[in-house]
Structure formats: structure tokens, C-alpha cells
Design a protein around this motif. Structure first.
Motif, short mmCIF file in Angstrom:
data_model
loop_
_atom_site.label_atom_id
_atom_site.label_comp_id
_atom_site.label_asym_id
_atom_site.label_seq_id
_atom_site.Cartn_x
_atom_site.Cartn_y
_atom_site.Cartn_z
N GLY A 187 0.81 -1.22 0.00
CA GLY A 187 0.00 0.00 0.00
C GLY A 187 0.84 1.26 0.00
N GLU A 188 2.08 1.15 0.54
CA GLU A 188 2.98 2.31 0.59
C GLU A 188 4.19 2.15 -0.32
N TYR A 189 4.22 1.07 -1.10
CA TYR A 189 5.33 0.78 -2.02
C TYR A 189 6.67 0.99 -1.31
N LYS A 190 6.86 0.20 -0.25
CA LYS A 190 8.01 0.42 0.62
C LYS A 190 8.45 -0.90 1.22
N TYR A 191 9.76 -1.15 1.22
CA TYR A 191 10.25 -2.35 1.89
C TYR A 191 10.26 -2.10 3.40
N TYR A 192 9.59 -2.98 4.13
CA TYR A 192 9.45 -2.81 5.58
C TYR A 192 10.00 -4.03 6.31
N ASP A 193 10.82 -3.81 7.35
CA ASP A 193 11.07 -4.88 8.32
C ASP A 193 9.82 -5.03 9.18
N MET A 194 9.70 -6.19 9.82
CA MET A 194 8.47 -6.47 10.57
C MET A 194 8.20 -5.47 11.68
N ASP A 195 9.24 -5.07 12.41
CA ASP A 195 9.01 -4.13 13.50
C ASP A 195 8.52 -2.78 12.98
N LYS A 196 9.03 -2.39 11.81
CA LYS A 196 8.61 -1.11 11.22
C LYS A 196 7.16 -1.20 10.71
N VAL A 197 6.74 -2.37 10.23
CA VAL A 197 5.34 -2.57 9.83
C VAL A 197 4.43 -2.37 11.04
N ILE A 198 4.82 -2.98 12.16
CA ILE A 198 4.01 -2.87 13.37
C ILE A 198 3.93 -1.41 13.84
N ALA A 199 5.07 -0.73 13.87
CA ALA A 199 5.08 0.68 14.29
C ALA A 199 4.24 1.53 13.35
N SER A 200 4.34 1.25 12.05
CA SER A 200 3.56 1.99 11.05
C SER A 200 2.06 1.75 11.25
N ALA A 201 1.68 0.51 11.55
CA ALA A 201 0.27 0.19 11.78
C ALA A 201 -0.25 0.86 13.05
N MET A 202 0.60 0.92 14.07
CA MET A 202 0.19 1.63 15.31
C MET A 202 -0.09 3.10 15.00
N ASN A 203 0.80 3.71 14.19
CA ASN A 203 0.59 5.11 13.78
C ASN A 203 -0.63 5.23 12.88
N GLY A 204 -0.81 4.22 12.02
CA GLY A 204 -1.97 4.20 11.13
C GLY A 204 -3.27 4.17 11.90
N TRP A 205 -3.30 3.39 12.96
CA TRP A 205 -4.51 3.34 13.79
C TRP A 205 -4.82 4.71 14.39
N GLU A 206 -3.78 5.41 14.84
CA GLU A 206 -3.99 6.77 15.37
C GLU A 206 -4.52 7.69 14.28
N ALA A 207 -3.96 7.56 13.06
CA ALA A 207 -4.38 8.41 11.95
C ALA A 207 -5.83 8.17 11.56
N LEU A 208 -6.30 6.95 11.72
CA LEU A 208 -7.69 6.62 11.37
C LEU A 208 -8.68 7.35 12.27
N HIS A 209 -8.19 7.80 13.42
CA HIS A 209 -9.11 8.43 14.40
C HIS A 209 -8.92 9.93 14.54
N ARG A 210 -8.11 10.50 13.66
CA ARG A 210 -7.90 11.94 13.75
C ARG A 210 -9.12 12.69 13.25
#
Length: 366
Positions: free
Chosen positions: A343-366
Motif C-alpha cells: 500500500g505504501e510501495y516500501k520495503y518494511y522490516d516487521m518491527d517497522k510494519v508494526i510501528a507503522s500500523a500503530m501510527n496508522g490506527w492513530e491516523a484513522l481516528h484523527r
């Protein structure tokens, strides 16, 4: 038809973290996955009592304490340390490049000797490196380049190093210590019992449909939720209206062998050009297995074509410019949120995917 707060397109790690947060917030989720299983590329298949990493080696490593505590709240991690070896025409070298590597290559024993050899070899490149070959030699010298970088990289990209842009290799880690630990991160390991345990725990409580192509009936699914989190390929979502983004992909040949220990380590990189595969994974070593048989996977790097699983974005200027067009279009979508590796056309390590999803969840509620 049931109505949901969220439809999550794709059942990989990004969606899994969103699903867990949604459940904590009392929200309902429907997960739609094209494949026959959940877990995306971290999915494990049990063969001969061994958790086989179906889409290649996945070794969890992070220095992010918040992410480490998060994953450990669902499953206990073992003490696996990634210490791959390189096989160059039968010669075995430790990775990453460290004093064990240099001692084997040059018959030396001190950091001073290794530095002197590398510095001398690096000096053959003067001025700005014009391609990946010159860039690599400028970083680590010719011997290491010829034996441990050149063949592996050419198989990965399907082109000669002299034809590849220098920016692909910005740095090559060189350690003047006898340390075979590949990662510098504070924490690393493999979930005891495999990654499926983590994925199952994250998706618990969500409705899941596998073997479903969201894009084939996009309007129907869109009408069933307040918001959509889309983790598929961003260009495919927009019907390739600006053109197709490029990827590299990996093909695996997996076999069961009638031996308890094939190569003595989880990962062996084959760094000569003549061996057609880039590396061999022996899965049991991720969890210190003692099963009577073993399972290995040979990895072949190829160009991506439609119908194949896209793995690595080709991060050159042309593709990044194309992705920016899709990103701008994605930001205009009111109901659809794009995230994850595709979805972001980006190579992600697993920990960075998790951190990105945590931020994504916050963004969904702004």
C-alpha cells in the motif's frame, strides 16, 4: 449483509495490528484475503513438525521497546540470533563482514591488518562511484566485493553490478570485531511455535474471509464498512491508471530431506554467480529443532510479473515518481486508508510494519 466499522484488505502483519487495536476499541472488522491463509508473508506451514517460513526467512529484530513489548504480550520469543554464512564456490565466510570473515579470507588475526588491506583496496576507486560495482569496492575493497557481494547482488537484481546504480548500496556494514550477529538491534528472536501464533492472536475476534479478491467486487465490499484499510498494491487499486510499479520477486523450491541437519545454520548465502539460487534456508534452525528430518528452501530472485507475489519495490527514481502520483490520489480517498508494504510501495522490516500500523490506527481516528 452485516455492516462493519472496518474492512481490512489483506491479512498480513499491518492489518493484524489494526485488527487488534480495533477490537480493543470495541470496533468490528472484516478481513478479506486473496490467499488461502492469513499472515501474509510471515505465514508458516508445518512440515515434518517444522515451522517452515513459506515466504522466506523472517527474523524478528528491533530496537523499539514498545514494539518488542507488544509482540511479546502475545507470544514468547526464543533467543535465535541471525548469524548467516556465505558460500563462495565451497569457501565458507561469516556474515556480516567481520574479523572472522577477514581472518578466513586473508589469514590475518588483528583489526589493524584487516583495515590496512581494506583501505588499500578501497583506494582503487577515485572520485564519485559511477555504478554499484565501484560503490561496493569503495566501501569494502575488491576481495570482499568479488567473493561476497558481486554474484549475490547480480542474482538479486538480474543485472551486472556495473549496470546497477550506485545508490542501491549506500553502505556495507564492516565490523572489526569477531562478532557474527547480523543485526545491531537490542532485541531479536523467533516466536516460539512460529509466526502463526502471533498472527492468530492479533486477528482474534475479527471476521475473516480467505480466497477473496476485494478488487473484483470493490463496490459491494465498500458498502459494507465505514472505513477500508487497504494493504494491497496501490497501483492495482487504481487500475494502473498511471502505469505499473516495478517489483522484484522470489521463487522458492522447498524440499524435505532425510537428514537431521543439512547445513548447520538457518541461512546460507550463495555468493557466486554460477549457483542459480541466492540462498538456502534450513527452517528447523530458527527454533533449534531436533526433528529426524529437515526442510530446506532454495530462493531464486526474479523479475516480478502479474500473478506473482511482489516482494521488493524497485526503489529507483522512475518508480518513486510514479508512486508519488498514486500516493496523491490515495490521499484524496475519504473512506480508504492505504498502509503496509504494498500500500505504501516500501520495503518494511516487521518491527517497522508494526510501528507503522500503530501510527496508522492513530491516523484513522484523527
Amino acid at each position: 449483509m452485516k455492516h462493519y466499522d472496518y474492512i481490512l484488505v489483506g491479512a498480513g502483519l499491518y492489518s493484524a495490528v489494526i485488527a487488534w487495536h480495533a477490537k480493543q476499541a470495541g470496533k468490528s472488522c472484516l478481513v478479506l484475503e486473496r490467499r488461502s491463509h492469513i499472515g501474509g508473508n510471515i505465514y508458516c506451514e508445518e512440515i515434518e513438525g517444522i515451522n517452515v517460513h513459506k515466504y522466506g526467512a523472517h527474523i524478528f529484530h528491533t530496537s523499539d521497546r514498545k514494539v518488542w513489548d507488544f509482540v511479546n504480550s502475545f507470544v514468547e520469543f526464543n533467543r535465535y540470533t541471525n548469524s548467516p554464512v556465505a558460500n563462495y564456490k565451497g569457501e565458507i565466510y561469516n556474515m556480516p563482514f567481520n574479523m572472522n570473515t577477514f581472518s578466513r579470507m586473508w589469514g590475518i588475526s588483528t583489526p589493524q591488518e584487516a583495515k590496512a588491506i581494506i583501505d588499500k583496496q578501497k583506494s582503487e576507486i577515485t572520485g564519485e562511484p559511477k555504478n554499484l560495482e565501484e560503490q561496493a569496492i569503495a566501501l569494502v575493497g575488491r576481495d570482499i566485493y568479488e567473493k561476497l557481494v558481486k554474484g549475490y547482488t547480480e542474482k538479486q537484481w538480474g543485472r551486472d553490478c556495473s549496470e546497477l546504480p550506485s545508490f542501491i548500496i549506500k553502505r556495507l556494514p564492516v565490523r572489526f570485531t569477531y562478532d557474527n550477529n547480523y543485526f545491531n538491534d537490542l532485541y531479536q528472536g523467533i516466536p516460539i511455535g512460529g509466526y502463526n501464533k502471533l498472527i492468530d492472536a492479533l486477528f482474534e475476534g475479527a471476521d475473516i474471509k480467505t480466497g477473496v479478491d476485494f478488487l473484483a467486487e470493490k463496490e459491494k465490499w465498500m458498502s459494507m464498512a465505514d472505513k477500508v484499510v487497504y494493504t494491497g498494491a496501490i497501483d492495482e487499486y487504481f487500475e494502473y491508471c498511471f502505469g505499473k510499479l516495478e517489483y522484484r520477486t522470489v521463487r522458492f523450491e522447498t524440499e524435505v530431506l532425510d537428514t537431521d541437519n543439512y547445513q548447520g545454520v538457518a541461512v546460507v548465502n550463495y555468493t557466486d554467480r554460477e549457483t542459480p539460487y541466492t540462498r538456502v534456508i534450513e527452517h528447523k534452525h530458527f527454533e533449534f529443532g531436533t526433528q529426524p528430518k529437515t526442510v530446506i528452501s532454495k530462493e531464486y530472485s526474479t523479475d516480478w510479473k502479474e500473478g506473482m507475489e511482489p516482494y521488493y519495490p524497485v526503489n529507483n527514481e522512475k518508480n518513486q515518481m510514479l508512486y508519488q502520483k498514486y500516493r496523491e490520489k490515495a490521499q484524496q480517498q475519504e473512506k480508504v486508508f492505504f498502509g503496509g508494504r504494498l500500500g505504501e510501495y516500501k520495503y518494511y522490516d516487521m518491527d517497522k510494519v508494526i510501528a507503522s500500523a500503530m501510527n496508522g490506527w492513530e491516523a484513522l481516528h484523527r
